[in-house]
Design a protein around this motif. Structure first.
Motif, PDB file in Angstrom:
ATOM      1  N   PHE A 173       0.811  -1.218   0.000  1.00 26.07           N
ATOM      2  CA  PHE A 173       0.000   0.000   0.000  1.00 26.07           C
ATOM      3  C   PHE A 173       0.845   1.268   0.000  1.00 26.07           C
ATOM      4  CE2 PHE A 173      -3.788   2.411   0.795  1.00 26.07           C
ATOM      5  CZ  PHE A 173      -3.469   3.374   1.738  1.00 26.07           C
ATOM      6  N   SER A 174       1.914   1.257   0.782  1.00 28.95           N
ATOM      7  CA  SER A 174       2.694   2.481   1.007  1.00 28.95           C
ATOM      8  C   SER A 174       3.447   2.956  -0.221  1.00 28.95           C
ATOM      9  CB  SER A 174       3.672   2.276   2.156  1.00 28.95           C
ATOM     10  OG  SER A 174       4.567   1.225   1.850  1.00 28.95           O
TER      11      SER A 174
ATOM     12  N   ARG B  14      -4.120   9.360   4.207  1.00 20.62           N
ATOM     13  CA  ARG B  14      -3.830   7.932   4.251  1.00 20.62           C
ATOM     14  C   ARG B  14      -2.980   7.628   5.462  1.00 20.62           C
ATOM     15  NH1 ARG B  14      -0.786   6.660  -1.158  1.00 20.62           N
ATOM     16  NH2 ARG B  14      -0.510   4.605  -0.211  1.00 20.62           N
ATOM     17  N   ASP B  15      -3.136   6.413   5.944  1.00 21.37           N
ATOM     18  CA  ASP B  15      -2.315   5.898   7.037  1.00 21.37           C
ATOM     19  C   ASP B  15      -1.624   4.661   6.487  1.00 21.37           C
ATOM     20  OD1 ASP B  15      -1.275   4.567   9.281  1.00 21.37           O
ATOM     21  OD2 ASP B  15      -2.834   5.386  10.587  1.00 21.37           O
ATOM     22  N   ASN B  16      -0.380   4.808   6.112  1.00 15.40           N
ATOM     23  CA  ASN B  16       0.323   3.685   5.480  1.00 15.40           C
ATOM     24  C   ASN B  16       0.540   2.530   6.448  1.00 15.40           C
ATOM     25  OD1 ASN B  16       0.424   4.857   2.968  1.00 15.40           O
ATOM     26  ND2 ASN B  16       2.476   5.716   3.237  1.00 15.40           N
ATOM     27  N   ALA B  17       0.663   2.823   7.729  1.00 13.57           N
ATOM     28  CA  ALA B  17       0.830   1.744   8.712  1.00 13.57           C
ATOM     29  C   ALA B  17      -0.442   0.904   8.818  1.00 13.57           C
ATOM     30  CB  ALA B  17       1.196   2.331  10.074  1.00 13.57           C
ATOM     31  N   LYS B  18      -1.585   1.555   8.693  1.00 19.13           N
ATOM     32  CA  LYS B  18      -2.868   0.850   8.767  1.00 19.13           C
ATOM     33  C   LYS B  18      -3.379   0.420   7.399  1.00 19.13           C
ATOM     34  CE  LYS B  18      -4.499   3.130  12.990  1.00 19.13           C
ATOM     35  NZ  LYS B  18      -5.577   3.942  13.604  1.00 19.13           N
ATOM     36  N   LYS B  19      -2.648   0.786   6.355  1.00 22.74           N
ATOM     37  CA  LYS B  19      -3.056   0.455   4.979  1.00 22.74           C
ATOM     38  C   LYS B  19      -4.477   0.939   4.701  1.00 22.74           C
ATOM     39  CE  LYS B  19      -0.053  -3.591   4.678  1.00 22.74           C
ATOM     40  NZ  LYS B  19       0.042  -5.033   4.330  1.00 22.74           N
ATOM     41  N   THR B  20      -4.740   2.150   5.082  1.00 22.44           N
ATOM     42  CA  THR B  20      -6.085   2.693   4.949  1.00 22.44           C
ATOM     43  C   THR B  20      -6.053   4.080   4.327  1.00 22.44           C
ATOM     44  OG1 THR B  20      -6.803   1.439   6.886  1.00 22.44           O
ATOM     45  CG2 THR B  20      -8.222   3.227   6.178  1.00 22.44           C
TER      46      THR B  20
ATOM     47  N   SER C 202      -6.352   2.190  -6.527  1.00 18.20           N
ATOM     48  CA  SER C 202      -4.898   2.227  -6.392  1.00 18.20           C
ATOM     49  C   SER C 202      -4.258   2.392  -7.761  1.00 18.20           C
ATOM     50  CB  SER C 202      -4.390   0.952  -5.720  1.00 18.20           C
ATOM     51  OG  SER C 202      -4.730  -0.180  -6.491  1.00 18.20           O
ATOM     52  N   SER C 203      -3.194   3.180  -7.783  1.00 17.19           N
ATOM     53  CA  SER C 203      -2.495   3.460  -9.033  1.00 17.19           C
ATOM     54  C   SER C 203      -1.990   2.184  -9.695  1.00 17.19           C
ATOM     55  CB  SER C 203      -1.308   4.373  -8.746  1.00 17.19           C
ATOM     56  OG  SER C 203      -0.522   4.562  -9.894  1.00 17.19           O
ATOM     57  N   ARG C 204      -1.863   2.237 -10.987  1.00 18.90           N
ATOM     58  CA  ARG C 204      -1.285   1.111 -11.718  1.00 18.90           C
ATOM     59  C   ARG C 204       0.219   0.995 -11.485  1.00 18.90           C
ATOM     60  NH1 ARG C 204      -4.293  -1.349 -15.515  1.00 18.90           N
ATOM     61  NH2 ARG C 204      -6.230  -0.345 -16.166  1.00 18.90           N
ATOM     62  N   TRP C 205       0.859   2.076 -11.039  1.00 19.30           N
ATOM     63  CA  TRP C 205       2.306   2.115 -11.006  1.00 19.30           C
ATOM     64  C   TRP C 205       2.823   2.341  -9.603  1.00 19.30           C
ATOM     65  CZ3 TRP C 205      -0.613   5.581 -14.057  1.00 19.30           C
ATOM     66  CH2 TRP C 205      -0.850   5.129 -15.362  1.00 19.30           C
ATOM     67  N   SER C 206       3.736   1.462  -9.174  1.00 17.87           N
ATOM     68  CA  SER C 206       4.392   1.652  -7.887  1.00 17.87           C
ATOM     69  C   SER C 206       5.251   2.908  -7.936  1.00 17.87           C
ATOM     70  CB  SER C 206       5.258   0.430  -7.576  1.00 17.87           C
ATOM     71  OG  SER C 206       5.954   0.617  -6.375  1.00 17.87           O
ATOM     72  N   ASN C 207       5.181   3.692  -6.877  1.00 19.02           N
ATOM     73  CA  ASN C 207       5.937   4.942  -6.759  1.00 19.02           C
ATOM     74  C   ASN C 207       5.556   5.981  -7.824  1.00 19.02           C
ATOM     75  OD1 ASN C 207       8.463   2.716  -5.922  1.00 19.02           O
ATOM     76  ND2 ASN C 207       7.656   4.182  -4.468  1.00 19.02           N
ATOM     77  N   GLY C 208       4.430   5.782  -8.443  1.00 24.43           N
ATOM     78  CA  GLY C 208       3.960   6.754  -9.429  1.00 24.43           C
ATOM     79  C   GLY C 208       3.209   7.892  -8.768  1.00 24.43           C
TER      80      GLY C 208
ATOM     81  N   ASP D  99      -0.417  11.021  -3.153  1.00 23.09           N
ATOM     82  CA  ASP D  99       0.691  10.203  -3.634  1.00 23.09           C
ATOM     83  C   ASP D  99       1.194   9.265  -2.548  1.00 23.09           C
ATOM     84  OD1 ASP D  99       3.263  12.840  -3.619  1.00 23.09           O
ATOM     85  OD2 ASP D  99       2.337  11.715  -1.990  1.00 23.09           O
ATOM     86  N   TRP D 100       2.090   8.369  -2.930  1.00 24.90           N
ATOM     87  CA  TRP D 100       2.529   7.317  -2.007  1.00 24.90           C
ATOM     88  C   TRP D 100       3.293   7.894  -0.820  1.00 24.90           C
ATOM     89  CZ3 TRP D 100       7.768   6.843  -1.217  1.00 24.90           C
ATOM     90  CH2 TRP D 100       8.589   7.489  -2.158  1.00 24.90           C
ATOM     91  N   SER D 101       3.965   9.048  -1.056  1.00 25.88           N
ATOM     92  CA  SER D 101       4.772   9.641   0.000  1.00 25.88           C
ATOM     93  C   SER D 101       3.960  10.476   0.980  1.00 25.88           C
ATOM     94  CB  SER D 101       5.842  10.539  -0.618  1.00 25.88           C
ATOM     95  OG  SER D 101       5.248  11.686  -1.192  1.00 25.88           O
ATOM     96  N   VAL D 102       2.682  10.664   0.681  1.00 27.21           N
ATOM     97  CA  VAL D 102       1.764  11.462   1.514  1.00 27.21           C
ATOM     98  C   VAL D 102       2.092  12.956   1.437  1.00 27.21           C
ATOM     99  CG1 VAL D 102       0.511  11.510   3.720  1.00 27.21           C
ATOM    100  CG2 VAL D 102       1.795   9.498   3.098  1.00 27.21           C
ATOM    101  N   LYS D 103       3.011  13.341   0.562  1.00 30.14           N
ATOM    102  CA  LYS D 103       3.416  14.737   0.495  1.00 30.14           C
ATOM    103  C   LYS D 103       2.492  15.582  -0.369  1.00 30.14           C
ATOM    104  CE  LYS D 103       8.347  13.909   1.250  1.00 30.14           C
ATOM    105  NZ  LYS D 103       9.707  13.995   0.669  1.00 30.14           N
TER     106      LYS D 103
END
Length: 126
Positions: free
Chosen positions: A29-30, A72-78, A98-104, A52-56
């Motif tokens: 998720f993160s 988002r709470d990446n620790a809770k995957k929510t 969820s995005s098709r691309w990791s780190n996208g 985005d994945w970085s929450v920024k």
């Protein structure tokens, strides 16, 4: 397998608030950008908000800017969507994706998202 399960929808009056949640499992998720879309009867699915994945970085449709907050709470995957000052035109089925691309990054079109939840109904009475 990948699962996205939304919750928190319901029937509210105009001006009320709701908080949607999307519990994710089956993938890292993160590392994926996430988004909320909505679809009203007879209309196309539309982008509501993304993070985005970085929450920024967060992004919003003009129609919800200033009223909705994605987080988002990446620790809770929510994934969350706080919706304030709801209007009748916000009434729709809300989907997390969820995005098709990791780190996208976040994109505002549905084809950029590979997995979808089943949706949760938000009804706003005037």
């Amino acid at each position: 397998q990948v699962q996205l399960v939304e919750s928190g929808g319901g029937l509210v009056q105009a001006g009320d608030s709701l908080r949607l949640s999307c519990a994710a499992s089956g993938f890292t998720f993160s590392t994926y950008a996430m988004a909320w879309f909505r679809q009203a009867p007879g209309k196309e699915r539309e982008f509501v908000a993304g993070i985005d994945w970085s929450v920024k970085n967060t992004y919003y449709a003009d129609s919800v800017k200033g009223r909705f907050t994605i987080s988002r709470d990446n620790a809770k995957k929510t994934l969350y969507l706080q919706m304030n000052s709801l209007k009748p035109e916000d009434m729709a089925v809300y989907f997390c994706a969820s995005s098709r691309w990791s780190n996208g990054g976040v994109v505002n079109y549905a084809s950029g998202y590979g997995y979808w939840g089943q949706g949760t109904q938000v009804t706003v009475s005037s």
